[in-house]
Structures are given as structure tokens and as C-alpha cells.
Write a protein that holds these residues in place. Structure first.
Motif, short mmCIF file in Angstrom:
data_model
loop_
_atom_site.label_atom_id
_atom_site.label_comp_id
_atom_site.label_asym_id
_atom_site.label_seq_id
_atom_site.Cartn_x
_atom_site.Cartn_y
_atom_site.Cartn_z
N MET A 190 39.32 47.14 17.18
CA MET A 190 40.46 47.88 16.63
C MET A 190 40.70 49.19 17.35
O MET A 190 41.81 49.46 17.79
CB MET A 190 40.24 48.13 15.15
N ASN A 191 39.64 49.99 17.52
CA ASN A 191 39.86 51.26 18.21
C ASN A 191 39.77 50.98 19.70
O ASN A 191 38.91 51.44 20.41
CB ASN A 191 38.83 52.33 17.86
N ILE B 158 48.07 45.82 22.97
CA ILE B 158 48.27 44.94 21.82
C ILE B 158 46.92 44.36 21.45
O ILE B 158 46.37 43.51 22.15
CB ILE B 158 49.25 43.78 22.16
N ASN B 159 46.37 44.87 20.36
CA ASN B 159 45.07 44.39 19.92
C ASN B 159 45.01 44.37 18.40
O ASN B 159 44.97 45.40 17.78
CB ASN B 159 43.96 45.29 20.45
N PRO B 160 45.01 43.21 17.79
CA PRO B 160 44.96 41.91 18.45
C PRO B 160 46.32 41.30 18.75
O PRO B 160 47.29 41.58 18.08
CB PRO B 160 44.25 41.04 17.39
N VAL B 161 46.30 40.45 19.82
CA VAL B 161 47.35 39.44 19.98
C VAL B 161 46.79 38.24 19.22
O VAL B 161 45.63 37.88 19.43
CB VAL B 161 47.52 39.07 21.48
N VAL C 6 50.01 41.54 16.52
CA VAL C 6 49.66 42.05 15.19
C VAL C 6 49.70 43.57 15.19
O VAL C 6 50.05 44.20 14.21
CB VAL C 6 48.26 41.54 14.78
N ASP C 7 49.32 44.16 16.31
CA ASP C 7 49.28 45.61 16.42
C ASP C 7 50.05 45.98 17.69
O ASP C 7 50.24 45.14 18.56
CB ASP C 7 47.81 46.06 16.53
N ALA C 8 50.49 47.23 17.79
CA ALA C 8 51.19 47.66 18.99
C ALA C 8 50.96 49.14 19.21
O ALA C 8 51.38 49.97 18.42
CB ALA C 8 52.69 47.38 18.88
#
Ligand code: GDP
Ligand code: MN
Length: 459
Positions: A1-2, A269-272, A283-285
Motif C-alpha cells: 500500500m505505501n 497504481i497499486n494495486p492494479v 483500485v488506487d491512483a
């Protein structure tokens, strides 16, 4: 995540090509690296301060934006995203959840804190909600919280917006799978690269640290752009086949196009996610726009959220000062980034620690000097101020007069001030300062300035 940490490490490796600096870097324990990173986005700059390096490269300012804003940009380029609606309060969050149900049939939603820092999941800023009451409760808990994540520092960040997003981890025919992907500039190669890994999600920083071979890189030739075979290679290396493979190829192409067209400094982008029905989506940007290219994208100015920035840095940017707050005790006021770096080194050698980086730019007149004083003096850690200005185009006596005028306007400045002016009319400038009757120690040579700083610490 980080996971920006991963990009950060990579960044450093790209930037610091010298063996010496790379070895030095290895010796800094990880918590300190992360802390430095958290402190500022000006990664390269901070790292160079750490090493007393004189090799100042361009200090680029990157404009951070929120996840929901980054996703809107991605979507506009055809990148599939986890859909969501931003909300300022609990009522809006509940309405958002209803709308997501109508538009996408999402029964469950995730409530995601919108702050300019990653690691939100670990800090309790991302929560799954299974019904509207649950949305109310989770949004109520997250909105207004002081969210502490591995990237915010211990004081955390106030959450004033949440993104209510569709739950994309629904069960289905196949397992969901999280990947990591970022797009950034490889400065050593002078090319953009796509970094990616099968090990996306929560613990990417562990992956970077312990199993770096699981991170792949694809270099893009600027003349031809991202080629079809490269996107297919990425999808293949991520272990995909069938529909998921095809969707990943499209995803990568659209992502790269978005990065390129927006002149961005970094996408992460984590996670794709590969969903259980084999769709690929973001999912994140984390989107960092390049400040230097903002004039080409006037719409992006509206995306800036100054509430997320250091208030002193915001104030400095209004006065056209390039300011970065640091942890030390000697405030610096310098013209030119390279001289600023050298000045910080001098401070360290003299036994102090720089309290800030401050480049007043080409025009060091009374007004800019006053603005700079005001900003530096707001920092309670400052025990002395070192002004180091080279008078090339701007004459030293003018700068000295600016310092005197600013000093008089502010009134009594509670800390010693060391002024080193070198260049055109340096001697006249020194005389002006020495005869001003103010508590200012003047110097012409850098060595003299360093000795004055030493005296302050010896006293
Ligand atoms: P970050 O912690 O700041 O990087 O925020 P992310 O947007 O990456 O979300 C953190 C984590 O929340 C992800 O790694 C997922 O494991 C989880 N998550 C995000 N969206 C969903 C979702 O729609 N459903 C479920 N069940 N988990 C999610
Ligand atoms: Mn994330």
C-alpha cells in the motif's frame, strides 16, 4: 500500500549514479529514508542534502493530487478504474453508495480517506461497508479523523473527503489478483519506464527491499512510444492469459497514453486488480503532475489542494520563493539552487543543521528578503539565519539595503543573522551592513560565514 516507497528507492538509484552516494544510501536505515520521503515530495533534493552533495540537479516540484482526481484523469483516457464518488459528509457518502448500486449494481462499497499520502489501508483509512448503515458508520468514522499512515508522520493528516467506491473484490469464477504498476521517468536513461510486479498490494515495499528481482521494468522509446509488443510482454510477465491478458494490454496502453498526454511526473497504481471476472482496473491512483508543465494544462490548477501542503511552503510559493522545510536549526536564504545546496553543506560542516532550503531566485530585493525572513522566523527551531547571496546581476549593496530595510520593517529579530554577500559591490555591501547598527554579522568569504555560524553555536 505505501508503495510510493518503491518508486522512491528506484528514483534514488536512478538519480545518484555515483558509487559513493549509492553506498552511502545503503547505510541509511529504512525508517529514516521513509521519514525523509514523507517529509517532502522533492525526493532527489532531500537525498542530496543527506549526502552533502554539491551536485544539485534540477529541483522539480511535483503537484500531488487526490486519488479521486487521479482516477478521473485516468478514466478520461480510457483506463478502467474502480468507480467511485467523492463525498464531504456522511449524507453525501450514503447518497454516493446508493448511486453506485444503481449504476453498477455494487452491493458493497469501500470508503476511502482522501489525503495526499499512501498507506491509508494500513492506517484504517480504507474500510469495506456492506450496507447503507455500514456506509454511514464507516464514513462517519473516517471523515474528520486525523489519519496516521506510514507516510504521514506521527501527527497524521485530517481527512475532509472520502471516496465511496464500488467493491471490486467480489467473488467469481477466478481468484482476484493484485499487481503493482507505475510509470515514471528514468533520468539515467532519459526515457520513461513502466515498472510492474506480480506482487502488488499491501506489502510492495517489502518486495522492493527483499525481492527486487520481482520488479520488472520496461523502457519506452520516446520516438515511437509504447509498442504493442511491450504491452503484451508486460501482460505475459504478469502471468495473465485469455481475457485478462487482453484487458491488461489495453490497460497498459491507456495508462501510458494518460501519463504521456498529461506530462505527468509519476503515476503509481497499486494495486492494479484482476477481478474475479477477469477485468483489469485501477483500485488506487497516485498521480503526480509535473509543476513545470502545468502551464500546458490550465485545468489542472484547480486540482491543487493547498490544505494538503505545508502552510509555510504555500506561503513561500505565493511570494515566488522556492522553500522546503527541514528539521535543523539554521535558517538559510540563498539565491540559486546550487548555492543553496553548498550553503547547507557549509552549515553542516560548521556544526549546524539546515532548517530549510530557500532559494529567493534572481531578485533579492527588500520585499523578497522580508517575505523570506517572515517564513524562516515562523519556524521555532531556527537559532540563526545565514543569508548567502551572490551578486551577479543583482548588486550586493542593493541586497544589503534590502536586508536592512526588511530587518527594520520586521523590528527586532530574535536570532543572530549572518550575511555573506559576494560579487558586484561586495565591499560596499559589507560596509552598509556593518554601519547599519543592526545585529547582523557580515562576511564576504564563505569561510568567514561558516566561522560566524560556528561562533553562534559555540556561544
Ligand atoms: P492505500 O492503502 O493508500 O494504498 O489505498 P488503496 O486504495 O491501495 O487501498 C488499500 C487496500 O484496500 C487495497 O490494497 C485493497 O486490499 C483494499 N481495497 C481497496 N478497494 C477494495 C475493494 O473494493 N474491496 C475490498 N474488499 N478491498 C479493497
Ligand atoms: Mn494503494
Amino acid at each position: 500500500m505505501n508503495s510510493n516507497y518503491l518508486t522512491y528507492l528506484h528514483y534514488i538509484n536512478l538519480t545518484l549514479t555515483s558509487q559513493y552516494l549509492q553506498n552511502e544510501l545503503k547505510q541509511i536505515p529504512s525508517p529514516k529514508k521513509t521519514q525523509k520521503y514523507n517529509q517532502k515530495t522533492q525526493i532527489r533534493f532531500v537525498v542530496m542534502v543527506e549526502f552533502n552533495s554539491f551536485t544539485a540537479q534540477n529541483i522539480s516540484n511535483e503537484m500531488n493530487i487526490h486519488e479521486y482526481q487521479g482516477k478521473a484523469i485516468l478514466k478520461s483516457f480510457g483506463v478502467r478504474i474502480q468507480e467511485g464518488i467523492v463525498a464531504d459528509n456522511v449524507e453525501q457518502a450514503v447518497e454516493a453508495a446508493k448511486k453506485l448500486k444503481e449504476d453498477f449494481g455494487s452491493d458493497w462499497v469501500v470508503v476511502k480517506a482522501q489525503i495526499h499520502a499512501g498507506g491509508r489501508g494500513k492506517g484504517g483509512g480504507v474500510k469495506l461497508a456492506k450496507n447503507l448503515d455500514d456506509v454511514k458508520e464507516k464514513a462517519g468514522a473516517i471523515l474528520g479523523m486525523q489519519l496516521v499512515t506510514p507516510q504521514t508522520g506521527p501527527e497524521g493528516k485530517l481527512v475532509s473527503k472520502v471516496l465511496v467506491a464500488q467493491d471490486v473484490y467480489y467473488p467469481g469464477a477466478t481468484e482476484t489478483k493484485e499487481f503493482y504498476m507505475s510509470v515514471l521517468l528514468d533520468r539515467a536513461a532519459g526515457r520513461n519506464i513502466i515498472m510492474y510486479s506480480t506482487e502488488g498490494g499491501m506489502d510492495i515495499e517489502e518486495v522492493a527491499e527483499h525481492t527486487p528481482h520481482l520488479i520488472f521494468k520496461e523502457e519506452i522509446d520516446p520516438k515511437v512510444g509504447l509498442q504493442g509488443f511491450q504491452a503484451r510482454k508486460i501482460a505475459f510477465n504478469l502471468g495473465l492469459s485469455g481475457d485478462a491478458f487482453k484487458d491488461m494490454v489495453k490497460f497498459v496502453a491507456a495508462l501510458y497514453k494518460a501519463y504521456d498526454a498529461t506530462d505527468s511526473a509519476m503515476f503509481e497504481i497499486n494495486p492494479v486488480l484482476k477481478t474475479s471476472d477477469n477485468k483489469i482496473l485501477a483500485v488506487d491512483a497516485k498521480v503526480n503532475l509535473d509543476d513545470n508543465a502545468l502551464f500546458r494544462h490550465p485545468d489542472f490548477a484547480a486540482l491543487r489542494d493547498t490544505a494538503e501542503e505545508d502552510p509555510m511552503e504555500v506561503e513561500a510559493s505565493l511570494s515566488n520563493l522556492n522553500y522546503v522545510k527541514l528539521d535543523g536549526n539554521v535558517g538559510c536564504m540563498v539565491n540559486g539552487a546550487g548555492l543553496a545546496m553548498a550553503t547547507m553543506d557549509i552549515i553542516k560542516i560548521a556544526g549546524g543543521e539546515p532548517a530549510n532550503f530557500l532559494d529567493v531566485g534572481g531578485t533579492a530585493n527588500a520585499q523578497t528578503v522580508k517575505a523570506a525572513f517572515n517564513i524562516i522566523l515562523k519556524d521555532p527551531n531556527v537559532k540563526a539565519i545565514l543569508i548567502n547571496i551572490f551578486g551577479g546581476i543583482v548588486r550586493c549593496d542593493r541586497v544589503a539595503q534590502g536586508v536592512i530595510d526588511a530587518y527594520k520593517e520586521i523590528g527586532d529579530i530574535p536570532v543572530p543573522i549572518i550575511v555573506r554577500l559576494q560579487g558586484t559591490n561586495a565591499v560596499e555591501a559589507k560596509t552598509l551592513l556593518d554601519e547599519s547598527g543592526l545585529k547582523v554579522k557580515s562576511a564576504i568569504l564563505l569561510k568567514e560565514a561558516a566561522d560566524r555560524v560556528k561562533e553562534v553555536f559555540a556561544a
